[in-house]
Design an enzyme around this catalytic site. Structure first.
Site, PDB file in Angstrom:
ATOM      1  N   LYS A 115      75.393  10.749  44.128  1.00  0.00           N
ATOM      2  CA  LYS A 115      75.101   9.914  42.981  1.00  0.00           C
ATOM      3  C   LYS A 115      75.965   8.506  42.912  1.00  0.00           C
ATOM      4  O   LYS A 115      75.536   7.586  42.233  1.00  0.00           O
ATOM      5  CB  LYS A 115      75.726  10.737  41.660  1.00  0.00           C
ATOM      6  CG  LYS A 115      74.874  11.735  41.199  1.00  0.00           C
ATOM      7  CD  LYS A 115      75.049  12.232  39.655  1.00  0.00           C
ATOM      8  CE  LYS A 115      74.215  13.350  39.475  1.00  0.00           C
ATOM      9  NZ  LYS A 115      74.425  13.642  37.951  1.00  0.00           N
ATOM     10  N   LYS A 197      65.186  17.912  46.277  1.00  0.00           N
ATOM     11  CA  LYS A 197      65.310  18.867  45.221  1.00  0.00           C
ATOM     12  C   LYS A 197      64.531  18.229  44.063  1.00  0.00           C
ATOM     13  O   LYS A 197      64.416  16.934  43.940  1.00  0.00           O
ATOM     14  CB  LYS A 197      66.701  18.878  44.727  1.00  0.00           C
ATOM     15  CG  LYS A 197      67.039  19.721  43.564  1.00  0.00           C
ATOM     16  CD  LYS A 197      68.365  19.700  43.158  1.00  0.00           C
ATOM     17  CE  LYS A 197      68.735  18.544  42.140  1.00  0.00           C
ATOM     18  NZ  LYS A 197      69.694  18.529  41.213  1.00  0.00           N
ATOM     19  N   LYS A 200      65.666  15.955  37.487  1.00  0.00           N
ATOM     20  CA  LYS A 200      64.952  15.289  36.256  1.00  0.00           C
ATOM     21  C   LYS A 200      65.198  13.726  36.159  1.00  0.00           C
ATOM     22  O   LYS A 200      64.652  13.037  35.349  1.00  0.00           O
ATOM     23  CB  LYS A 200      65.779  16.028  35.018  1.00  0.00           C
ATOM     24  CG  LYS A 200      66.976  16.090  34.864  1.00  0.00           C
ATOM     25  CD  LYS A 200      67.852  16.623  33.491  1.00  0.00           C
ATOM     26  CE  LYS A 200      68.718  17.687  33.607  1.00  0.00           C
ATOM     27  NZ  LYS A 200      69.943  17.565  34.071  1.00  0.00           N
TER      28      LYS A 200
HETATM   29  P1  TYM Z   1      71.967  20.132  35.471  1.00  0.00           P
HETATM   30  O1  TYM Z   1      71.673  19.740  34.120  1.00  0.00           O
HETATM   31  O2  TYM Z   1      71.754  18.902  36.818  1.00  0.00           O
HETATM   32  O3  TYM Z   1      71.147  21.374  35.695  1.00  0.00           O
HETATM   33  C1  TYM Z   1      71.265  22.610  35.021  1.00  0.00           C
HETATM   34  C2  TYM Z   1      70.639  23.781  35.877  1.00  0.00           C
HETATM   35  O4  TYM Z   1      69.414  23.645  36.594  1.00  0.00           O
HETATM   36  C3  TYM Z   1      69.689  23.773  37.874  1.00  0.00           C
HETATM   37  N1  TYM Z   1      68.633  22.872  38.572  1.00  0.00           N
HETATM   38  C4  TYM Z   1      68.038  23.369  39.668  1.00  0.00           C
HETATM   39  N2  TYM Z   1      67.645  24.825  39.825  1.00  0.00           N
HETATM   40  C5  TYM Z   1      66.606  25.008  40.831  1.00  0.00           C
HETATM   41  N3  TYM Z   1      65.912  23.952  41.320  1.00  0.00           N
HETATM   42  C6  TYM Z   1      66.129  22.671  41.191  1.00  0.00           C
HETATM   43  N4  TYM Z   1      65.385  21.809  41.601  1.00  0.00           N
HETATM   44  C7  TYM Z   1      67.116  22.306  39.937  1.00  0.00           C
HETATM   45  N5  TYM Z   1      67.608  21.300  39.516  1.00  0.00           N
HETATM   46  C8  TYM Z   1      68.539  21.786  38.651  1.00  0.00           C
HETATM   47  C9  TYM Z   1      71.016  23.494  38.300  1.00  0.00           C
HETATM   48  O5  TYM Z   1      71.599  23.825  39.277  1.00  0.00           O
HETATM   49  C10 TYM Z   1      71.814  24.022  36.826  1.00  0.00           C
HETATM   50  O6  TYM Z   1      72.091  25.142  37.081  1.00  0.00           O
HETATM   51  N6  TYM Z   1      76.985  20.124  36.391  1.00  0.00           N
HETATM   52  C11 TYM Z   1      75.653  21.139  36.036  1.00  0.00           C
HETATM   53  C12 TYM Z   1      75.775  21.355  34.396  1.00  0.00           C
HETATM   54  C13 TYM Z   1      77.217  21.958  34.011  1.00  0.00           C
HETATM   55  C14 TYM Z   1      77.337  23.343  34.549  1.00  0.00           C
HETATM   56  C15 TYM Z   1      78.763  23.562  34.018  1.00  0.00           C
HETATM   57  C16 TYM Z   1      76.550  24.433  34.982  1.00  0.00           C
HETATM   58  C17 TYM Z   1      78.324  21.240  33.460  1.00  0.00           C
HETATM   59  N7  TYM Z   1      79.221  22.528  33.481  1.00  0.00           N
HETATM   60  C18 TYM Z   1      79.506  24.746  33.829  1.00  0.00           C
HETATM   61  C19 TYM Z   1      77.411  25.744  35.037  1.00  0.00           C
HETATM   62  C20 TYM Z   1      78.585  25.762  34.404  1.00  0.00           C
HETATM   63  C21 TYM Z   1      74.530  20.144  35.992  1.00  0.00           C
HETATM   64  O7  TYM Z   1      74.543  18.744  36.265  1.00  0.00           O
HETATM   65  O8  TYM Z   1      73.534  20.761  35.866  1.00  0.00           O
END
Ligand code: TYM
Length: 333
Positions: A115, A197, A200
């Protein structure tokens, strides 16, 4: 663990339109945990501001993410669904954990490296300490399991290190959480660059299938998906495009890779891509219909935000007060 009950926590950032990666890697798997765990699913808006957000869009996406949680089958009677910034204990615990997290540990986080390369004009301290806020989210609820996609595994592992470090100084302070990843949906890849990957925040919207894309768009995007020149539907490391499509098809239909290889033996990529598009669109149709109903009732979503925040705060206060006491902060009631 709270009392006898094991806890599951996860979060999704309202930082863009949610993708089938978010769905298959995370949200789709959330509901089953409510059978055996006390579950908390949070819309993590405080994480989202580590990169610049348009305020009106952030607000709209926060509603949408909560509505999507519910549209994907999370019953608010069985799961605590809420918005992070409405529970101030997240940010407070994050500060305390910052003082127990090392600069070197944070420097090694691959997401930070990615990032900061992408947003080189805005490498702010929040982007750097983001995993500490994530650790606070998790530890605040004495969480046992964290369902996430593979890209978040490193952050959950850091959270475990922080919890273990604090437990050595203050015995039994935190439950040490385990990351839980879906067998096949843990890493859905970009349709345009299948070694990357699906994200979004990808600027190429053709590389990404959004949960809310309509059927025609979904089919068109899969038709354009990058594959290879072999014309053979086979799961293999050296066929990342086809393997990714097989994973998506498998997640939506429940069919194994062997079954998919048999189903499409002798057929071309055109037929296969169409089948993947149709399976995806059919699986998402009920989610989209429910989402539209929920979004039409803004007051209902706000009532849920309020109720969810009250429920979450009750547990969050208990953990925060426990650590404040151990650290030596004066507590007068
Ligand atoms: P975020 O918002 O980027 O994504 C949300 C969840 O989706 C999963 N994910 C994927 N899984 C499979 N293939 C993909 N291409 C893909 N893209 C995203 C992510 O692994 C995630 O589970 N830091 C986290 C949010 C967060 C969080 C937490 C998660 C904040 N606090 C505490 C768990 C526990 C994030 O940016 O997810």
């Amino acid at each position: 663990m709270f009392g006898e009950q094991k806890v599951c926590f996860s979060g999704v950032q309202p930082s863009g339109n949610l993708t089938i990666g978010n769905y298959l890697g995370a949200i789709k798997n959330f509901a089953e945990f409510s059978q055996h765990y006390k579950t908390f699913y949070c819309v993590v808006d405080e994480h989202a501001i580590t990169v610049r957000q348009n305020p009106a869009e952030l607000r709209r996406r926060t509603y949408e993410t909560l509505a999507l949680y519910m549209a994907c089958g999370l019953d608010p009677e069985k799961n605590t669904l809420y918005v992070q910034s409405m529970v101030h204990e997240h940010a407070e615990l994050a500060w305390l954990l910052n003082c127990f997290t090392m600069f070197g540990e944070l420097s090694r986080m691959t997401q930070f490296k990615d990032k900061s390369a992408k947003h080189s004009d805005n490498i702010n301290a929040g982007l750097f300490t983001y995993p500490v806020l994530m650790a606070a989210d998790i530890l605040l609820f004495q969480t046992d399991v964290v369902p996430v996609g593979i890209d978040q595994k490193q952050h959950v592992e850091l959270c475990r290190d922080i919890a273990n470090r604090l437990n050595q100084i203050y015995p039994d302070l935190f439950t040490v959480p385990e990351p839980i990843m879906a067998k096949s949906g843990k890493k859905i890849m970009s349709l345009a660059e299948p070694t990357k990957k699906m994200s979004k925040s990808d600027e190429n919207t053709n590389a990404v299938v959004y949960i809310l894309d309509d059927k025609d768009t979904i089919i068109r995007k899969f038709k354009r998906a990058v594959t290879d020149s072999e014309a053979e539907i086979r799961f293999s490391e050296d066929k990342p495009g086809v393997s990714n499509l097989m994973t998506i098809y498998s997640c939506f239909t429940g069919n194994t890779y062997d079954e998919i290889e048999r189903e499409f033996a002798g057929k071309g990529y055109g037929d296969f891509k169409l089948a993947v598009g149709e399976a995806t669109a059919d699986a998402l149709a009920p989610v989209q219909a429910r989402f539209a109903e929920l979004m039409a009732d803004k007051a209902g979503l706000e009532a849920q935000m309020k109720r969810g925040a009250e429920e979450a705060s009750y547990y969050a206060r208990r953990t925060l007060s426990k650590i404040q006491k151990k650290l030596g902060f004066v507590q007068i009631r």
